[in-house]
Design an enzyme around this catalytic site. Structure first.
Site, PDB file in Angstrom:
ATOM      1  N   GLU A   1      32.560  31.964  46.927  1.00 20.11           N
ATOM      2  CA  GLU A   1      31.167  32.274  47.181  1.00 20.11           C
ATOM      3  C   GLU A   1      31.144  33.710  47.652  1.00 20.11           C
ATOM      4  O   GLU A   1      31.707  34.045  48.693  1.00 20.11           O
ATOM      5  CB  GLU A   1      30.601  31.324  48.239  1.00 20.11           C
ATOM      6  CG  GLU A   1      29.114  31.435  48.278  1.00 20.11           C
ATOM      7  CD  GLU A   1      28.439  30.307  49.051  1.00 20.11           C
ATOM      8  OE1 GLU A   1      29.133  29.401  49.544  1.00 20.11           O
ATOM      9  OE2 GLU A   1      27.210  30.375  49.157  1.00 20.11           O
ATOM     10  N   GLY A   2      30.549  34.568  46.860  1.00 20.68           N
ATOM     11  CA  GLY A   2      30.509  35.969  47.238  1.00 20.68           C
ATOM     12  C   GLY A   2      29.119  36.353  47.680  1.00 20.68           C
ATOM     13  O   GLY A   2      28.289  35.494  47.975  1.00 20.68           O
TER      14      GLY A   2
ATOM     15  N   TYR B   1      26.814  37.776  45.913  1.00 16.59           N
ATOM     16  CA  TYR B   1      25.760  37.624  44.906  1.00 16.59           C
ATOM     17  C   TYR B   1      25.709  36.264  44.244  1.00 16.59           C
ATOM     18  O   TYR B   1      24.721  35.901  43.643  1.00 16.59           O
ATOM     19  CB  TYR B   1      25.888  38.699  43.820  1.00 16.59           C
ATOM     20  CG  TYR B   1      25.680  40.063  44.373  1.00 16.59           C
ATOM     21  CD1 TYR B   1      24.410  40.492  44.731  1.00 16.59           C
ATOM     22  CD2 TYR B   1      26.751  40.917  44.572  1.00 16.59           C
ATOM     23  CE1 TYR B   1      24.204  41.738  45.279  1.00 16.59           C
ATOM     24  CE2 TYR B   1      26.566  42.176  45.117  1.00 16.59           C
ATOM     25  CZ  TYR B   1      25.286  42.579  45.470  1.00 16.59           C
ATOM     26  OH  TYR B   1      25.091  43.805  46.007  1.00 16.59           O
TER      27      TYR B   1
ATOM     28  N   VAL C   1      30.801  30.725  42.575  1.00 12.75           N
ATOM     29  CA  VAL C   1      31.670  30.568  41.414  1.00 12.75           C
ATOM     30  C   VAL C   1      32.277  29.170  41.443  1.00 12.75           C
ATOM     31  O   VAL C   1      32.857  28.759  42.456  1.00 12.75           O
ATOM     32  CB  VAL C   1      32.771  31.652  41.384  1.00 12.75           C
ATOM     33  CG1 VAL C   1      33.653  31.499  40.149  1.00 12.75           C
ATOM     34  CG2 VAL C   1      32.149  33.050  41.401  1.00 12.75           C
TER      35      VAL C   1
ATOM     36  N   ASP D   1      34.336  48.146  44.269  1.00 16.07           N
ATOM     37  CA  ASP D   1      34.642  47.073  45.224  1.00 16.07           C
ATOM     38  C   ASP D   1      36.014  46.473  44.951  1.00 16.07           C
ATOM     39  O   ASP D   1      36.175  45.263  44.901  1.00 16.07           O
ATOM     40  CB  ASP D   1      33.543  45.992  45.157  1.00 16.07           C
ATOM     41  CG  ASP D   1      33.559  45.079  46.380  1.00 16.07           C
ATOM     42  OD1 ASP D   1      34.178  45.456  47.394  1.00 16.07           O
ATOM     43  OD2 ASP D   1      32.964  43.992  46.321  1.00 16.07           O
TER      44      ASP D   1
HETATM   45  P1  ADP Z   1      30.390  37.925  44.241  1.00 18.72           P
HETATM   46  O1  ADP Z   1      29.928  38.887  43.194  1.00 18.72           O
HETATM   47  O2  ADP Z   1      29.294  37.057  44.726  1.00 18.72           O
HETATM   48  O3  ADP Z   1      31.195  38.589  45.332  1.00 18.72           O
HETATM   49  P2  ADP Z   1      32.737  37.130  42.783  1.00 18.72           P
HETATM   50  O4  ADP Z   1      32.531  37.394  41.344  1.00 18.72           O
HETATM   51  O5  ADP Z   1      33.556  38.110  43.559  1.00 18.72           O
HETATM   52  O6  ADP Z   1      31.341  36.870  43.518  1.00 18.72           O
HETATM   53  O7  ADP Z   1      33.410  35.736  42.974  1.00 18.72           O
HETATM   54  C1  ADP Z   1      33.719  35.220  44.269  1.00 18.72           C
HETATM   55  C2  ADP Z   1      35.135  34.684  44.244  1.00 18.72           C
HETATM   56  O8  ADP Z   1      35.243  33.649  43.264  1.00 18.72           O
HETATM   57  C3  ADP Z   1      36.206  35.706  43.843  1.00 18.72           C
HETATM   58  O9  ADP Z   1      36.626  36.480  44.935  1.00 18.72           O
HETATM   59  C4  ADP Z   1      37.284  34.804  43.279  1.00 18.72           C
HETATM   60  O10 ADP Z   1      38.088  34.308  44.316  1.00 18.72           O
HETATM   61  C5  ADP Z   1      36.509  33.661  42.657  1.00 18.72           C
HETATM   62  N1  ADP Z   1      36.370  33.920  41.204  1.00 18.72           N
HETATM   63  C6  ADP Z   1      35.536  34.772  40.614  1.00 18.72           C
HETATM   64  N2  ADP Z   1      35.671  34.773  39.258  1.00 18.72           N
HETATM   65  C7  ADP Z   1      36.623  33.849  39.000  1.00 18.72           C
HETATM   66  C8  ADP Z   1      37.251  33.382  37.781  1.00 18.72           C
HETATM   67  N3  ADP Z   1      36.888  33.856  36.607  1.00 18.72           N
HETATM   68  N4  ADP Z   1      38.214  32.454  37.892  1.00 18.72           N
HETATM   69  C9  ADP Z   1      38.569  31.973  39.112  1.00 18.72           C
HETATM   70  N5  ADP Z   1      38.041  32.382  40.288  1.00 18.72           N
HETATM   71  C10 ADP Z   1      37.084  33.316  40.239  1.00 18.72           C
END
Ligand code: ADP
Length: 309
Positions: free
Chosen positions: A20-21, A23, A26, A130
């Site tokens: 969970e980031g 934005y 996931v 980032d």
């Molecule tokens: P945000 O933009 O909200 O920060 P992210 O895209 O960074 O969200 O995703 C949050 C987290 O989810 C990541 O730090 C990673 O650990 C996990 N994640 C994101 N994309 C993938 C993927 N394609 N496969 C597995 N885990 C993922």
């Protein structure tokens, strides 16, 4: 932008929440038709649709073996979803498994692939902004997949407004922190921080606030150049905050003495130059002697695939 309105949620079976980031959320999911395991990113708030569309645009324009693959994007009930290839672990997991640092051959392998991903972004005039271990995914066969383009921007669109965005502080370059103009070199600084962390398992500059971040950097690398200090003093964000001056620093040499090879240290030093104009950019880094094995293996791969075609 062309994004179909689909009820594709039905075909994705949600297996787990993996991240969970800022934005989005996931999820690990399974495509019930193809049985393929995928990552489903649901953007949190329709108010942030502009940001989400930018991320989607970046992912669509960046196809590379070391960048997470976008499979599909769709809207459902007003929400935007993207389906990405699913990657089991991130560099955070690797660092947790090896708290005292990663073996040298792995550091070289990971850094080379990470710099190749960044080189591709920069060649497409995109700055990631980032870079941090959480956003570096690592597949089963040790292939790096850069993810999270939520803060990535086209170089022409980067404004110079101080702290107009939130990126992870520990990996943020001094020019960004003080509010100076920045560009590709800011990503290279983050790569330096990541290589340092991989080497001994410890965050290189763990600042607790913006000014403490500057202190952490200077405690190792020495005083910021005068031009960056001047920008700090002029930046309204820092009004009322005194510049975190240092009287001595431990030096990068002392921090990594006996921990990394002199060739890797040479690369690290070039990535962690305080002045962005003196920092090594991606193309130059890829030619660095520390990556001679990676280049050779790459050449071999290309020869084999040419012969088999
Ligand atoms: P945000 O933009 O909200 O920060 P992210 O895209 O960074 O969200 O995703 C949050 C987290 O989810 C990541 O730090 C990673 O650990 C996990 N994640 C994101 N994309 C993938 C993927 N394609 N496969 C597995 N885990 C993922």
């Amino acid at each position: 932008m062309d994004i179909p309105e689909l009820n594709n949620m039905k075909k994705i079976e949600i297996l787990a929440l993996v991240g969970e980031g800022s934005y989005g959320m996931v999820f690990k999911g399974r495509n019930s038709e193809t049985k393929e395991i995928v990552a489903l990113k649901k953007f949190k708030d329709s108010k942030d649709l502009g940001e989400a569309l930018l991320e989607l645009q970046m992912l669509r324009s960046l196809k590379h073996e070391n960048i997470i693959e976008l499979k599909e994007a769709f809207r459902s009930k007003g929400e935007l979803y993207i389906i990405l290839e699913y990657i089991e672990k991130s560099m955070i997991d690797v660092l947790q498994q090896m708290p005292n640092g990663v073996p040298a051959d792995k550091i070289n392998n990971y850094s080379y692939q990470l710099i190749k991903a960044i080189d591709w972004c920069h060649k497409n005039s995109i700055v990631h902004r980032d870079l941090k271990p959480d956003n570096v995914l690592i597949s089963e066969n040790d292939t790096i997949k850069l993810c999270d383009f939520g803060l990535a921007r086209k170089m022409s669109e980067i404004s110079n407004v101080q702290n107009s965005y939130v990126a992870t502080r520990w990996y943020r370059s001094p020019e960004i922190i003080v509010g100076a103009p920045y560009g590709k070199a800011a990503d290279m600084w983050s790569v330096g921080c990541i290589i340092g962390e991989l080497s001994d398992g410890k965050t290189l500059f763990p600042g607790k606030s913006h000014s403490d971040q500057l202190l952490a950097i200077q405690n190792i690398l020495g005083p910021l150049p005068t031009e960056q200090q001047i920008i700090f003093h002029k930046n309204p964000f820092f009004y009322g905050t005194s510049f975190p001056a240092v009287s001595s620093s431990i030096s990068l040499e002392n921090r990594y003495q006996g921990v990394i090879s002199s060739t890797l240290f040479d690369l690290l030093k070039n990535l962690l130059e305080l002045r962005p104009s003196e920092r090594c950019l991606s193309e130059e880094c890829l030619k660095h002697p520390v990556f001679c094995l990676q280049r050779l293996l790459g050449q071999l791969d290309r020869t084999v695939s040419r012969q088999s075609n």
